[in-house]
Design a protein around this motif. Structure first.
Motif, PDB file in Angstrom:
ATOM      1  N   LEU A   1      35.218  24.283  45.825  1.00 37.32           N
ATOM      2  CA  LEU A   1      35.118  24.749  46.944  1.00 37.32           C
ATOM      3  C   LEU A   1      35.391  25.982  47.349  1.00 37.32           C
ATOM      4  CD1 LEU A   1      32.716  25.030  49.144  1.00 37.32           C
ATOM      5  CD2 LEU A   1      34.311  23.389  50.990  1.00 37.32           C
ATOM      6  N   THR A   2      35.243  27.580  47.261  1.00 38.84           N
ATOM      7  CA  THR A   2      35.962  28.372  47.196  1.00 38.84           C
ATOM      8  C   THR A   2      35.661  29.683  47.449  1.00 38.84           C
ATOM      9  OG1 THR A   2      38.318  29.206  46.145  1.00 38.84           O
ATOM     10  CG2 THR A   2      35.928  28.657  44.354  1.00 38.84           C
ATOM     11  N   THR A   3      36.131  30.344  48.500  1.00 44.47           N
ATOM     12  CA  THR A   3      35.458  32.101  47.931  1.00 44.47           C
ATOM     13  C   THR A   3      35.521  32.741  47.156  1.00 44.47           C
ATOM     14  OG1 THR A   3      37.814  32.572  49.008  1.00 44.47           O
ATOM     15  CG2 THR A   3      36.772  32.181  50.740  1.00 44.47           C
ATOM     16  N   GLU A   4      36.146  32.122  45.601  1.00 44.70           N
ATOM     17  CA  GLU A   4      36.798  33.077  44.799  1.00 44.70           C
ATOM     18  C   GLU A   4      34.544  33.025  44.486  1.00 44.70           C
ATOM     19  OE1 GLU A   4      38.597  35.077  43.009  1.00 44.70           O
ATOM     20  OE2 GLU A   4      40.182  34.625  44.806  1.00 44.70           O
ATOM     21  N   GLY A   5      33.697  34.413  44.075  1.00 40.93           N
ATOM     22  CA  GLY A   5      33.505  33.847  43.329  1.00 40.93           C
ATOM     23  C   GLY A   5      33.118  34.997  41.514  1.00 40.93           C
ATOM     24  N   ALA A   6      34.374  35.380  41.352  1.00 42.10           N
ATOM     25  CA  ALA A   6      34.267  36.312  39.930  1.00 42.10           C
ATOM     26  C   ALA A   6      33.895  35.317  39.330  1.00 42.10           C
ATOM     27  CB  ALA A   6      35.978  36.789  39.646  1.00 42.10           C
ATOM     28  N   THR A   7      33.235  35.828  38.374  1.00 40.07           N
ATOM     29  CA  THR A   7      32.384  34.734  37.358  1.00 40.07           C
ATOM     30  C   THR A   7      34.019  34.762  35.578  1.00 40.07           C
ATOM     31  OG1 THR A   7      32.552  37.222  36.313  1.00 40.07           O
ATOM     32  CG2 THR A   7      30.800  36.420  37.331  1.00 40.07           C
ATOM     33  N   ASP A   8      35.039  35.120  36.175  1.00 40.38           N
ATOM     34  CA  ASP A   8      36.275  35.005  35.228  1.00 40.38           C
ATOM     35  C   ASP A   8      36.841  33.369  35.505  1.00 40.38           C
ATOM     36  OD1 ASP A   8      37.177  37.080  37.098  1.00 40.38           O
ATOM     37  OD2 ASP A   8      38.581  36.794  36.212  1.00 40.38           O
ATOM     38  N   ILE A   9      36.914  33.652  36.492  1.00 43.94           N
ATOM     39  CA  ILE A   9      37.960  32.687  37.788  1.00 43.94           C
ATOM     40  C   ILE A   9      36.648  31.161  37.983  1.00 43.94           C
ATOM     41  CG2 ILE A   9      38.112  31.868  39.652  1.00 43.94           C
ATOM     42  CD1 ILE A   9      39.147  34.469  40.494  1.00 43.94           C
ATOM     43  N   VAL A  10      35.421  31.323  37.313  1.00 47.38           N
ATOM     44  CA  VAL A  10      34.588  30.640  37.214  1.00 47.38           C
ATOM     45  C   VAL A  10      34.455  29.885  36.121  1.00 47.38           C
ATOM     46  CG1 VAL A  10      32.167  29.936  37.177  1.00 47.38           C
ATOM     47  CG2 VAL A  10      33.128  31.485  39.466  1.00 47.38           C
ATOM     48  N   ALA A  11      34.437  31.069  35.137  1.00 51.17           N
ATOM     49  CA  ALA A  11      34.649  30.766  33.653  1.00 51.17           C
ATOM     50  C   ALA A  11      35.947  29.687  33.323  1.00 51.17           C
ATOM     51  CB  ALA A  11      34.812  31.699  32.622  1.00 51.17           C
ATOM     52  N   GLN A  12      36.825  30.538  34.229  1.00 48.05           N
ATOM     53  CA  GLN A  12      38.753  29.457  34.025  1.00 48.05           C
ATOM     54  C   GLN A  12      38.510  27.550  34.095  1.00 48.05           C
ATOM     55  OE1 GLN A  12      42.049  30.965  35.443  1.00 48.05           O
ATOM     56  NE2 GLN A  12      41.075  33.269  34.970  1.00 48.05           N
ATOM     57  N   ALA A  13      37.259  27.911  35.608  1.00 51.47           N
ATOM     58  CA  ALA A  13      37.344  26.310  36.422  1.00 51.47           C
ATOM     59  C   ALA A  13      36.271  25.448  35.231  1.00 51.47           C
ATOM     60  CB  ALA A  13      36.629  26.545  37.380  1.00 51.47           C
ATOM     61  N   LYS A  14      36.146  25.613  34.998  1.00 46.66           N
ATOM     62  CA  LYS A  14      34.404  25.614  34.143  1.00 46.66           C
ATOM     63  C   LYS A  14      35.321  24.904  32.165  1.00 46.66           C
ATOM     64  CE  LYS A  14      30.401  27.057  35.618  1.00 46.66           C
ATOM     65  NZ  LYS A  14      28.883  27.178  35.867  1.00 46.66           N
TER      66      LYS A  14
END
Length: 123
Positions: A83-96
């Motif tokens: 749950l974050t303000t981050e929507g950048a696809t690279d950060i999403v990919a890192q988290a996944k």
């Protein structure tokens, strides 16, 4: 008591909003303000059914916390919702890649958060 959820966020107002939303829907909520606190609470409360975590936090960010949890065989491995303000696809990919089960961008709609947590916990 309902399923136990750990919310990890350095912003007290977000923790309060998530706690209010989830307790109103029958969940029990434990709060941590950093990734390190989150890991300590997960170790102390081994019956946590899901974790909701921010990404950007001091001491240990959400991705570092996920990696630390997933790589420690002595810890339980509940599903983790970002749950974050981050929507950048690279950060999403890192988290996944680290092992996150889902992603919600702040500000969140309470009904979407509750539905996601119900899905994660099978309730």
């Amino acid at each position: 008591m309902g399923k136990k959820i750990l919310i990890v966020d350095d912003a007290k107002t977000i923790r309060q909003q998530v706690t209010f939303t989830l307790t109103k829907s029958g969940f029990e909520v434990i709060e941590a303000e950093s990734g390190k606190d989150g890991i300590a609470l997960l170790n102390a409360h081994r019956d946590i059914d899901a974790i909701i975590s921010d990404i950007n936090m001091p001491e240990m960010n959400g991705i570092e916390m996920i990696i630390a949890i997933k790589s420690n065989t002595n810890l339980p491995h509940p599903p983790i919702l970002i749950l974050t303000t981050e929507g950048a696809t690279d950060i999403v990919a890192q988290a996944k890649k680290a092992g996150a089960s889902g992603w919600i961008v702040k500000p969140f709609k309470p009904e979407i958060l509750v539905e996601a947590v119900k899905r994660l916990t099978g309730s």
